[in-house]
Design a protein around this motif. Sequence first.
Motif, short mmCIF file in Angstrom:
data_model
loop_
_atom_site.label_atom_id
_atom_site.label_comp_id
_atom_site.label_asym_id
_atom_site.label_seq_id
_atom_site.Cartn_x
_atom_site.Cartn_y
_atom_site.Cartn_z
N ILE A 492 1.26 8.35 11.79
CA ILE A 492 0.55 7.07 11.61
C ILE A 492 0.78 6.38 9.89
N THR A 493 1.10 5.10 9.22
CA THR A 493 1.92 5.06 8.40
C THR A 493 1.03 3.74 7.47
N HIS A 494 0.71 3.14 6.44
CA HIS A 494 0.51 1.75 6.58
C HIS A 494 2.03 1.62 5.44
N LEU A 495 2.97 2.34 5.29
CA LEU A 495 4.21 1.79 4.33
C LEU A 495 5.47 1.11 5.06
N PRO A 496 5.59 -0.03 4.61
CA PRO A 496 6.96 -0.93 5.61
C PRO A 496 8.17 0.50 5.19
N GLN A 497 8.61 1.33 4.83
CA GLN A 497 9.96 1.44 4.63
C GLN A 497 9.89 2.78 5.88
N ILE A 498 8.53 3.25 6.32
CA ILE A 498 8.64 4.17 7.02
C ILE A 498 8.24 3.99 8.23
N ALA A 499 7.87 2.53 8.06
CA ALA A 499 7.23 2.32 9.55
C ALA A 499 9.06 1.61 10.13
N ALA A 500 9.60 0.76 9.48
CA ALA A 500 10.81 0.66 9.52
C ALA A 500 11.42 1.76 10.53
N THR A 501 11.95 2.73 10.07
CA THR A 501 12.61 3.88 10.51
C THR A 501 12.29 3.93 11.92
N ALA A 502 11.06 3.60 12.74
CA ALA A 502 10.79 3.76 13.78
C ALA A 502 11.63 4.01 15.09
N ASP A 503 11.79 4.69 16.08
CA ASP A 503 12.63 4.84 16.86
C ASP A 503 11.14 3.64 18.07
N HIS A 504 10.32 3.53 17.66
CA HIS A 504 9.32 2.97 18.83
C HIS A 504 8.42 2.85 18.00
N HIS A 505 7.72 1.57 18.12
CA HIS A 505 6.82 1.24 16.35
C HIS A 505 5.91 0.72 17.51
N PHE A 506 4.32 0.91 17.35
CA PHE A 506 3.11 0.80 18.20
C PHE A 506 2.18 0.10 17.03
N LEU A 507 1.35 -0.83 17.19
CA LEU A 507 0.84 -1.46 16.73
C LEU A 507 -0.70 -1.16 16.65
N ILE A 508 -1.73 -0.78 16.64
CA ILE A 508 -3.08 -0.24 16.44
C ILE A 508 -3.75 -1.64 16.21
N VAL A 521 -4.02 -0.40 21.82
CA VAL A 521 -2.33 -0.15 21.32
C VAL A 521 -1.56 -0.96 22.24
N GLU A 522 -0.35 -1.32 20.91
CA GLU A 522 0.09 -2.22 21.85
C GLU A 522 2.02 -2.01 21.39
N MET A 523 3.03 -1.45 21.74
CA MET A 523 4.15 -1.39 21.70
C MET A 523 5.01 -2.26 21.36
N LEU A 524 5.31 -2.11 20.53
CA LEU A 524 5.73 -3.53 19.90
C LEU A 524 7.79 -3.94 20.18
N ASP A 525 7.73 -4.99 20.99
CA ASP A 525 9.66 -4.86 21.02
C ASP A 525 10.13 -5.09 19.76
N GLU A 526 11.49 -5.69 19.55
CA GLU A 526 12.10 -5.72 17.78
C GLU A 526 11.66 -6.69 16.80
N ALA A 527 11.24 -7.66 18.26
CA ALA A 527 11.43 -9.10 16.98
C ALA A 527 9.47 -8.81 16.67
N ALA A 528 8.68 -7.91 17.43
CA ALA A 528 7.57 -8.15 16.88
C ALA A 528 6.71 -6.41 16.01
N SER A 529 8.13 -6.15 16.44
CA SER A 529 8.57 -4.82 15.07
C SER A 529 8.34 -5.37 13.66
N VAL A 530 9.45 -5.94 13.80
CA VAL A 530 9.34 -7.10 12.28
C VAL A 530 8.33 -7.94 11.54
N GLU A 531 7.78 -8.30 12.63
CA GLU A 531 6.49 -9.53 11.84
C GLU A 531 5.47 -8.31 11.55
#
Length: 561
Positions: A492-508, A521-531
């Motif tokens: 779990i993180t609130h920092l974008p530098q850590i979140a950017a390294t994800a193999d799988h990114h989830f938005l709560i 909880v939603e699993m993000l595709d690459e575009a949603a992860s960038v947002e």
Amino acid sequence: MLNMLQNLYVKNLALIDETEVEFGEGLNILTGETGAGKSLLLGSVHLALGGKYSPDMLRNGTKSGLVELTFKIEDEQIEKHLEEMNLYPEDGFLTLSRRLMEGRSISKINGETVNTGILKDVASMLIDIHGQRDNQTLLHKKNHLTLLDLYGKEKIVPLKKKMAEMYRRWNELKKRTESLTMDEETRRRELSLAEFEAQEIEEAGLVVGEDEELEELYRKMTESRKVTEAVAETYHYTGEAASGNASDLISRGIRSLQEAADFDEEGSRLYEQLTQLDGLLNDFNRELSEYANSFEFSEEEFRETEDRLNLLNHLKAKYGRSIEAVLAYCDEKKQRLQELADYDTFMQNLEQEQQDAFNAMKKMAEKLSQVRQRSAKKFAEEICGQMKELNFLDSRFEIRISEAEKYSSNGKDEAEFYLSVNPGEPLKPLGSVASGGEISRVMLAVKTVLADEEDTPTLIFDEIDTGISGITAGKVGDRLRLIGKSRQVICITHLPQIAATADHHFLIRKKAEGTSVRTDVEMLDEAASVEELARLLGGANVTERVMESAKELKELAKCER
């Protein structure tokens, strides 16, 4: 990956109405606004693994909640450990569930109810959680030696096995020496009792198996009257009655059928059958007569059998549940008689044996300690190197080995981690100088060093970004991604530098529905992860420049994989 947390299902827990997360291999990152329920989601994992529960954790208006963790299991070693606990994955999956109700909870593994102890034992094989201070392995000094031994396991584990065996041997001799130490009066009493017991058993002249034979004989004797009457009546009908017993009647039939036998083949065949029947009946009558004779017992035989059985049962009740056990007890008493006869010499030999075992154990403990000292130096150096990678630029780290108060199967060593995070500060015990965020980063450094040594398939990090930002956050992300190459990581993180390294990114996210609020909880595709990275970078004001920065951050992380 052979093992990992495949699925998390939560229902009726605090803000969570019902949600399900399908985790993947490598690094799984969870982000979301403050208060959306990020820590709540991982808190539900704690509950599923046997954590403390109170009814106020349930969602308002509900009477029960449910948390389920489904693990993919394909590792033979873990399967073997599970089998030792009578637990078996179904189609390669193991589901740990906990139903939460008012005042109580029920834990199950693959549908079978288990106690919390078993649940925690299984959890320790599958998942390692690091977050809140009271849950962190590094804060407990007793775990430091375990981590050190894991680092140096190639050389340490074989010595630990020998140490454990030597400790067991010495401890057994020590307990025996203490239990056998006595004064002269006690020795005489025990000697007298041992002589009496051994003599009582020997005079009985026991034979293995005789109790079973006598019990069968005694049963026949006690039931013989009824059986004898039945056998006699049968014999009366088959061969003894003066008028019309079966044997006589068949003989008459044979004589009558003689003419048919001479007439044709069918008559001859029937005649032969009847003749055979007569022979069988004669054999039967003879055996029946012998059987009837076996029930003829004298009163003296009955009393002798009864007395012998009483003696055998008395000895079994007193010395063992079987004749074999009674005879073994007799051998023990004979051995004890020899020891008591020359008690002083026996005790001297036993004490010498104990001392020899202690000396051997002490020597092995010293050898083990020397190997640990060398491993501690190398381990500390590697951890220090990883800490510098995590922006602990002026930190110092040491592992100190000290002597424990007493020996154990683990030797006589205690280990403790010492840390200094600022120049000029003395090294102090880790738990007394590091903040929550610092301890999380030290644990991350330790986990990075041990990435190829540990066998826990899933690591969870909560609050690992506390008190960090910028370059340090990027380095933390790099370490998490590195660990994620060999095992599953959930963070779990609130920092974008850590979140950017994800193999799988989830938005709560938290959603309002009428008068209630729920967490999804939603699993993000690459575009949603960038947002989401852009939101983490810019907050409420996501400009085009912020979006470009988010894309750049994502691309940079992909290039470094």
